[in-house]
Design a protein around this motif. Structure first.
Motif, PDB file in Angstrom:
ATOM      1  N   PRO A   1      45.455  15.679  36.440  1.00  0.00           N
ATOM      2  CA  PRO A   1      44.375  15.946  35.793  1.00  0.00           C
ATOM      3  C   PRO A   1      43.972  18.376  35.831  1.00  0.00           C
ATOM      4  O   PRO A   1      43.648  17.816  37.210  1.00  0.00           O
ATOM      5  CB  PRO A   1      43.655  15.285  35.741  1.00  0.00           C
ATOM      6  CG  PRO A   1      44.055  14.576  37.015  1.00  0.00           C
ATOM      7  CD  PRO A   1      44.906  14.880  36.837  1.00  0.00           C
TER       8      PRO A   1
ATOM      9  N   ILE B   1      29.465  12.579  41.727  1.00  0.00           N
ATOM     10  CA  ILE B   1      29.880  13.722  42.256  1.00  0.00           C
ATOM     11  C   ILE B   1      28.530  14.561  43.078  1.00  0.00           C
ATOM     12  O   ILE B   1      27.978  14.945  42.971  1.00  0.00           O
ATOM     13  CB  ILE B   1      30.316  15.337  40.821  1.00  0.00           C
ATOM     14  CG1 ILE B   1      31.517  14.432  40.939  1.00  0.00           C
ATOM     15  CG2 ILE B   1      31.198  16.565  42.220  1.00  0.00           C
ATOM     16  CD1 ILE B   1      31.694  15.302  39.572  1.00  0.00           C
TER      17      ILE B   1
ATOM     18  N   LEU C   1      44.587  18.280  46.523  1.00  0.00           N
ATOM     19  CA  LEU C   1      44.142  18.175  45.121  1.00  0.00           C
ATOM     20  C   LEU C   1      44.039  19.157  44.854  1.00  0.00           C
ATOM     21  O   LEU C   1      44.835  20.104  43.318  1.00  0.00           O
ATOM     22  CB  LEU C   1      43.342  17.313  45.172  1.00  0.00           C
ATOM     23  CG  LEU C   1      43.871  15.480  45.316  1.00  0.00           C
ATOM     24  CD1 LEU C   1      42.808  14.610  45.029  1.00  0.00           C
ATOM     25  CD2 LEU C   1      45.119  15.560  44.171  1.00  0.00           C
TER      26      LEU C   1
ATOM     27  N   THR D   1      32.946   7.668  39.781  1.00  0.00           N
ATOM     28  CA  THR D   1      31.913   8.182  40.821  1.00  0.00           C
ATOM     29  C   THR D   1      31.717   9.280  41.113  1.00  0.00           C
ATOM     30  O   THR D   1      31.560   9.872  40.276  1.00  0.00           O
ATOM     31  CB  THR D   1      33.879   9.040  41.936  1.00  0.00           C
ATOM     32  OG1 THR D   1      34.582   8.003  41.587  1.00  0.00           O
ATOM     33  CG2 THR D   1      33.245   9.370  42.894  1.00  0.00           C
TER      34      THR D   1
ATOM     35  N   ARG E   1      38.398  15.367  43.049  1.00  0.00           N
ATOM     36  CA  ARG E   1      38.970  13.941  42.953  1.00  0.00           C
ATOM     37  C   ARG E   1      38.196  13.346  42.968  1.00  0.00           C
ATOM     38  O   ARG E   1      38.738  12.086  43.221  1.00  0.00           O
ATOM     39  CB  ARG E   1      39.381  13.901  45.025  1.00  0.00           C
ATOM     40  CG  ARG E   1      37.802  14.011  45.763  1.00  0.00           C
ATOM     41  CD  ARG E   1      38.376  14.568  47.176  1.00  0.00           C
ATOM     42  NE  ARG E   1      39.373  14.536  47.838  1.00  0.00           N
ATOM     43  CZ  ARG E   1      39.894  15.608  47.561  1.00  0.00           C
ATOM     44  NH1 ARG E   1      39.004  17.187  47.912  1.00  0.00           N
ATOM     45  NH2 ARG E   1      41.089  16.493  48.777  1.00  0.00           N
ATOM     46  N   SER E   2      37.778  13.390  42.138  1.00  0.00           N
ATOM     47  CA  SER E   2      36.632  11.840  42.013  1.00  0.00           C
ATOM     48  C   SER E   2      37.028  11.509  40.228  1.00  0.00           C
ATOM     49  O   SER E   2      38.269  11.911  39.778  1.00  0.00           O
ATOM     50  CB  SER E   2      35.544  12.645  41.102  1.00  0.00           C
ATOM     51  OG  SER E   2      35.097  13.631  39.475  1.00  0.00           O
ATOM     52  N   ALA E   3      37.134  10.061  40.554  1.00  0.00           N
ATOM     53  CA  ALA E   3      37.295   8.795  39.853  1.00  0.00           C
ATOM     54  C   ALA E   3      36.329   8.601  38.768  1.00  0.00           C
ATOM     55  O   ALA E   3      35.618   8.798  39.549  1.00  0.00           O
ATOM     56  CB  ALA E   3      37.836   7.940  40.359  1.00  0.00           C
TER      57      ALA E   3
ATOM     58  N   PHE F   1      39.584  17.800  33.781  1.00  0.00           N
ATOM     59  CA  PHE F   1      37.622  17.194  33.767  1.00  0.00           C
ATOM     60  C   PHE F   1      37.101  17.572  33.637  1.00  0.00           C
ATOM     61  O   PHE F   1      37.176  19.665  32.432  1.00  0.00           O
ATOM     62  CB  PHE F   1      37.529  17.417  35.804  1.00  0.00           C
ATOM     63  CG  PHE F   1      38.432  16.444  36.300  1.00  0.00           C
ATOM     64  CD1 PHE F   1      40.090  16.744  36.961  1.00  0.00           C
ATOM     65  CD2 PHE F   1      38.323  15.270  36.882  1.00  0.00           C
ATOM     66  CE1 PHE F   1      39.969  16.143  37.764  1.00  0.00           C
ATOM     67  CE2 PHE F   1      38.508  14.385  37.605  1.00  0.00           C
ATOM     68  CZ  PHE F   1      39.829  14.568  37.827  1.00  0.00           C
TER      69      PHE F   1
ATOM     70  N   VAL G   1      34.973  17.430  42.950  1.00  0.00           N
ATOM     71  CA  VAL G   1      35.415  16.955  40.807  1.00  0.00           C
ATOM     72  C   VAL G   1      36.900  16.808  41.189  1.00  0.00           C
ATOM     73  O   VAL G   1      36.613  15.761  40.248  1.00  0.00           O
ATOM     74  CB  VAL G   1      35.059  18.252  40.154  1.00  0.00           C
ATOM     75  CG1 VAL G   1      35.534  18.394  38.863  1.00  0.00           C
ATOM     76  CG2 VAL G   1      33.821  18.247  40.175  1.00  0.00           C
TER      77      VAL G   1
ATOM     78  N   GLY H   1      32.021   3.666  41.504  1.00  0.00           N
ATOM     79  CA  GLY H   1      32.134   4.229  42.810  1.00  0.00           C
ATOM     80  C   GLY H   1      30.648   4.896  42.170  1.00  0.00           C
ATOM     81  O   GLY H   1      30.379   5.316  43.765  1.00  0.00           O
ATOM     82  N   SER H   2      30.580   5.495  41.850  1.00  0.00           N
ATOM     83  CA  SER H   2      29.400   6.365  41.482  1.00  0.00           C
ATOM     84  C   SER H   2      27.830   5.600  41.711  1.00  0.00           C
ATOM     85  O   SER H   2      26.753   5.793  41.994  1.00  0.00           O
ATOM     86  CB  SER H   2      28.989   7.185  40.191  1.00  0.00           C
ATOM     87  OG  SER H   2      28.205   6.097  39.470  1.00  0.00           O
TER      88      SER H   2
ATOM     89  N   ASN I   1      37.754  11.550  34.330  1.00  0.00           N
ATOM     90  CA  ASN I   1      35.830  11.134  35.686  1.00  0.00           C
ATOM     91  C   ASN I   1      35.483  10.461  34.818  1.00  0.00           C
ATOM     92  O   ASN I   1      34.399  10.026  35.304  1.00  0.00           O
ATOM     93  CB  ASN I   1      36.300  11.979  36.771  1.00  0.00           C
ATOM     94  CG  ASN I   1      35.636  13.408  36.111  1.00  0.00           C
ATOM     95  OD1 ASN I   1      35.721  13.866  34.793  1.00  0.00           O
ATOM     96  ND2 ASN I   1      35.285  13.905  37.021  1.00  0.00           N
TER      97      ASN I   1
END
Lengths: 225, 254
Positions: A18, A209, A56, A207, A202-204, A123, A200, B47-48, B154
């Motif tokens: 991505p 940021i 990444l 998650t 590596r954010s799933a 993203f 950002v 996760g947030s 994401n």
């Protein structure tokens, strides 16, 4: 049993990574001559290096650099940080900020279309404007265009001004408060930007940021009054 | 009968932050359905938020108990209405939990990936990312659900989202399924081809074969955990991972 990792017959799909697209809109008008442009260039070089050194971010962040000074120049088409061509930035002329923003948003849309056509997920993109002055061309029509883009979630638009920048204009252009660079702390600004984009990239989903603070005693910027 | 196994491992990004794995799963056989009934669920806590793990555990438990309650012995599979009912009970349970903990519903955000199998086939439901892959009676592998990512990599939907019921995806498969796999988003990019929207099969086929031929499920389970923690996997994803597998065994030796 040996220490062999089991299931070595399992094959992994090779999907394209991505992408995190970022457009940098950099003021290279005449007033940026001397120390300002030197500091900007040093910050930019460190930004490319920081991202290229991260496993990444190197694969995911794609940067386009557009300057506006006299004319608008796309000095760097979207490329990964390790492939970024280091631009020769010579300050000159007036400040065609409006045309630079239009160009940046158009190139971003084209890039997103290309990603979609190739099944590449992304993203939310960043557009980052840095200026030391005020636009000398038509910009008013961009206020609603940027607001609509933010509303739709098409991009995140950040504006940063140095001392002497026209914050009245920047606050109208940007959906969030424009930030004022303390002195010429471009290196800190770009260090913040690379750290943020590493997070950002590596954010799933879901998650947080946690962007490092830009303002505050150690920050490079402050919310202007 | 079905042979199910599951494994959740925490991702390095969570281990580094000293957070528990926020994925969870549940496997249950449904007594009134005898050997042909199976429920597999996974849930990935966002996760947030602070309590994603709690939300995921509640979701897995409530889906399990509701499906067990609603399942009938006559082989009827769940339609959309039944899954909506399940999700509503999950949401009201999460709302009660949020009230007890004095937090927002969104603090318990998590996904839901569920597959209910009986003698007629399978009924699956999903809100959020991750996916469900099945192997049909003809041996072909197909993704029954696809990760819900929306516009950006994401972003996803959650059981706690205001539009959760609009995002609920369900499917009914009337086939003698040979195998199933459910997984959370940590494994998506290794199992699924996003460009062509297909399942190439190279990931799951060897695992299903090994599960069919194992004579020690505990060993298989241990090996699965080792595999999901291996450098091969970790070089591709640093998220939490959950993988739940089920294979149908029909021979008298097994």
């Amino acid at each position: 049993m040996t220490d062999q990792i089991p299931f070595d017959a399992v094959e992994f799909v090779e999907n394209p990574e991505p992408r995190c697209p970022c457009v940098l809109l950099l003021d290279t008008s005449a007033s940026m001559g001397g120390e300002p442009i030197r500091e900007l260039v040093a910050g930019l070089a460190a930004y490319f290096d920081e991202l290229a050194a991260d496993e990444l971010a190197r694969k995911r962040v794609e940067i386009s650099v557009i300057t506006f000074g006299g004319s608008v120049n796309v000095v760097q088409e979207f490329a990964g940080p390790a492939d970024c061509y280091f631009p020769d930035l010579t300050p000159m002329g007036m400040t065609p900020m409006g045309e630079a923003i239009e160009t940046g948003l158009r190139l971003l849309e084209e890039r997103k279309e290309s990603y979609r056509a190739n099944g590449v997920s992304i993203f939310r993109p960043w557009v980052f404007l840095i200026t030391d002055g005020a636009p000398t061309d038509r910009w008013q029509h961009l206020e609603s265009q940027i607001a609509a883009g933010e509303e739709r979630g098409s991009f995140l638009f950040f504006a940063v001004g140095t001392q002497g920048a026209d914050f009245g204009v920047l606050d109208r252009l940007s959906a969030r408060d424009a930030l004022k660079l303390k002195g010429l702390r471009f290196r800190d600004l770009f260090a913040w930007l690379s750290a943020s984009q590493k997070s950002v990239s590596r954010s799933a989903p879901g998650t947080a940021i946690a962007l490092p603070p830009a303002t505050g005693p150690d920050g490079w910027g402050e919310v202007h009054i | 009968m079905w042979i199910p196994v599951g494994c959740s491992v925490a991702g390095p990004i969570h281990e580094a932050a000293r957070r528990d794995c926020e994925d969870t799963f549940a496997i249950s056989c449904i007594p009134k359905l005898g050997a042909s009934g199976l429920l597999l669920v996974c849930s990935d806590g966002a996760g947030s938020v602070e309590l994603g793990r709690v939300g995921a555990e509640i979701t897995a438990q409530v889906v399990t108990s509701e499906v067990a309650r609603l399942a009938t012995a006559d082989g009827e599979l769940f339609g959309n209405g039944a899954w909506v009912g399940v999700v509503e009970v999950v949401r009201s349970t999460l709302e009660r939990e949020a009230a007890i903990r004095d937090c927002g519903l969104g603090d318990l955000a998590c996904t839901m990936v569920a597959a209910f199998v009986n003698s007629s086939g399978a009924s699956v439901a999903q809100i959020g990312d991750g996916a469900i892959v099945a192997q049909g009676s003809d041996g072909t592998q197909v993704a029954i659900t696809w990760p819900q990512h929306g516009e950006y990599a994401n972003l996803t939907s959650f059981v706690t989202s205001p539009d959760a019921l609009d995002r609920l995806e369900y499917a009914v498969i009337e086939d003698d399924l040979q195998a199933l796999a459910l997984f959370t988003d940590g494994l998506e990019r290794l199992v699924l081809d996003f460009n062509h929207r297909t399942v190439p099969g190279g990931f799951l086929t060897p695992l299903w074969s090994a599960l069919r031929s194992t004579d020690a499920l505990a060993d298989f389970s241990r090996n699965l955990a080792l595999f999901l923690r291996s450098e091969r996997i970790r070089s591709r994803t640093d998220d939490d991972i959950t993988l739940v597998l089920g294979v149908r065994s029909g021979t008298s030796q097994e």
